[in-house]
Design an enzyme around this catalytic site. Structure first.
Site, short mmCIF file in Angstrom:
data_model
loop_
_atom_site.label_atom_id
_atom_site.label_comp_id
_atom_site.label_asym_id
_atom_site.label_seq_id
_atom_site.Cartn_x
_atom_site.Cartn_y
_atom_site.Cartn_z
N THR A 130 4.04 -26.03 -28.06
CA THR A 130 3.59 -27.39 -28.22
C THR A 130 4.61 -28.30 -29.36
O THR A 130 4.60 -29.49 -28.96
CB THR A 130 2.12 -27.50 -28.60
OG1 THR A 130 1.39 -26.65 -27.76
CG2 THR A 130 1.65 -28.76 -28.32
N TYR A 167 4.79 -13.18 -28.05
CA TYR A 167 4.32 -14.29 -26.87
C TYR A 167 4.68 -13.75 -25.75
O TYR A 167 5.79 -13.87 -25.35
CB TYR A 167 4.72 -15.53 -27.37
CG TYR A 167 4.04 -16.90 -26.51
CD1 TYR A 167 2.86 -16.37 -25.52
CD2 TYR A 167 4.59 -18.09 -26.56
CE1 TYR A 167 2.27 -17.65 -24.80
CE2 TYR A 167 3.90 -19.13 -25.92
CZ TYR A 167 2.73 -18.83 -25.18
OH TYR A 167 2.25 -19.55 -24.35
N LYS A 181 0.12 -12.64 -27.99
CA LYS A 181 -0.43 -13.68 -27.38
C LYS A 181 -0.19 -13.71 -26.03
O LYS A 181 1.21 -13.65 -25.58
CB LYS A 181 0.11 -14.96 -28.09
CG LYS A 181 -0.34 -16.31 -27.45
CD LYS A 181 0.31 -17.33 -28.19
CE LYS A 181 -0.20 -18.72 -27.61
NZ LYS A 181 0.65 -20.12 -28.06
#
Length: 310
Positions: free
Chosen positions: A53, A140, A165
């Site tokens: 993000t 991730y 994640k």
């Protein structure tokens, strides 16, 4: 006083701030500090700076270092700051060392750039990264970096790797990973890291994955906190209503444009009064009608929360 281990400090809503840019396209550190500070003040449990993000892909190394340092300053030790890192192993190590210098508490290892590696290559990449930095690493999983349960177990055995994640959304795979790690008596923090994780938060809790990232927290922390409160206190009615009124329509809106998981979020932050600028290429700004639709969703969800007294 020595701070508690990162694994013990990652709780509550995980805040992934956008990176603020000035009108000339440069990084606006003052606006970024204000954005991070506002999120921490609102109740974020941790700050994940310069990640997806936060447009990690668009930041030069020096910009990355300065942004991580600004996030650390804005957080002021109240919550941990985890910085993104990525690309190939050599660059991932370079960014890790910049994050360490900037004062980060840990790293989120984004998928390696472009290549599709086998499990042995992924394991080598993450273990070499973990060995090169004293910062704890969260891997991730998404796109070209999807792990088997066996690889997840090997990562859980690796010093310095504390979490996984998940950005894939395959609940069957995640159940197998959770089970495999648990069966070996190992600890590995697992997070729901889908772009709008609230939509699947209830399902993930069913397999023991209770932590999640919240893109909505960037622009509507009150709604993100209301959902988190409902989820953690067992208020299934409110959680379901927020999914129906806000999160499901948000996902449907997000899917109307390429890159909206970043650009639409950033536009909503701007509409909320924080001057964080636009997105850098290759991302583009969302269509004005989609921004207006998002604002209507936010207003409708806030009415729901207000009327329910949640």
């Amino acid at each position: 006083m020595t701070p508690a281990p990162l694994a013990d400090r990652l709780d509550g809503l995980l805040f992934f701030p956008v990176t603020a840019f000035a009108p000339d396209g440069s990084v606006d550190l003052d606006a970024f500090r204000a954005h991070v500070r506002a999120g921490v003040d609102a109740g974020a449990g941790a700050v994940f700076a310069c990640c997806g993000t936060g447009e990690f892909h668009a930041l030069a190394p020096e910009e990355f270092r300065d942004c991580v340092a600004a996030a650390v300053e804005a957080a002021g030790g109240r919550v941990p700051v985890v910085a993104g890192t990525g690309y190939g192993t050599a660059l991932a190590v370079r960014y890790a060392r910049l994050a360490e210098v900037a004062g980060a508490d840990g790293l989120l290892a984004l998928p390696p750039y472009l290549v599709v590696a086998d499990q042995a290559g992924l394991l080598r990449h993450y273990t070499e990264l973990a060995a090169a930095t004293p910062l704890d690493v969260i891997v991730y999983q998404r796109d070209n970096a999807v792990l088997t349960p066996g690889t997840a177990v090997a990562l859980a055995r690796t010093d310095g790797i504390i979490g996984l994640k998940d950005g894939v959304g395959d609940l069957g795979l995640m159940q197998r990973i959770v089970s495999a790690v648990r069966s070996e008596g190992l600890g590995l923090l697992c997070f729901n890291g889908l772009p709008t994780a609230e939509l699947t938060a209830t399902a993930y809790r069913g397999i023991g994955v209770t932590r999640y990232s919240s893109a909505a927290f960037c622009f509507a922390p009150d709604l993100a906190l209301a959902f988190h409160r409902a989820l953690t206190t067992g208020d299934d009615t409110m959680a379901d209503r927020l999914v129906d009124v806000f999160y499901r329509p948000l996902v449907e809106l997000r899917d109307k444009g390429r890159g909206y998981a970043v650009s639409l979020v950033k536009a909503a932050v701007r509409e909320g009064g924080q001057d964080v600028g636009g997105v850098r290429p290759p991302l583009s700004e969302p269509a004005p009608e989609h921004v207006e639709e998002l604002l209507r969703l936010v207003a409708r969800a806030r009415r729901l929360v207000r009327e329910a007294g949640a």
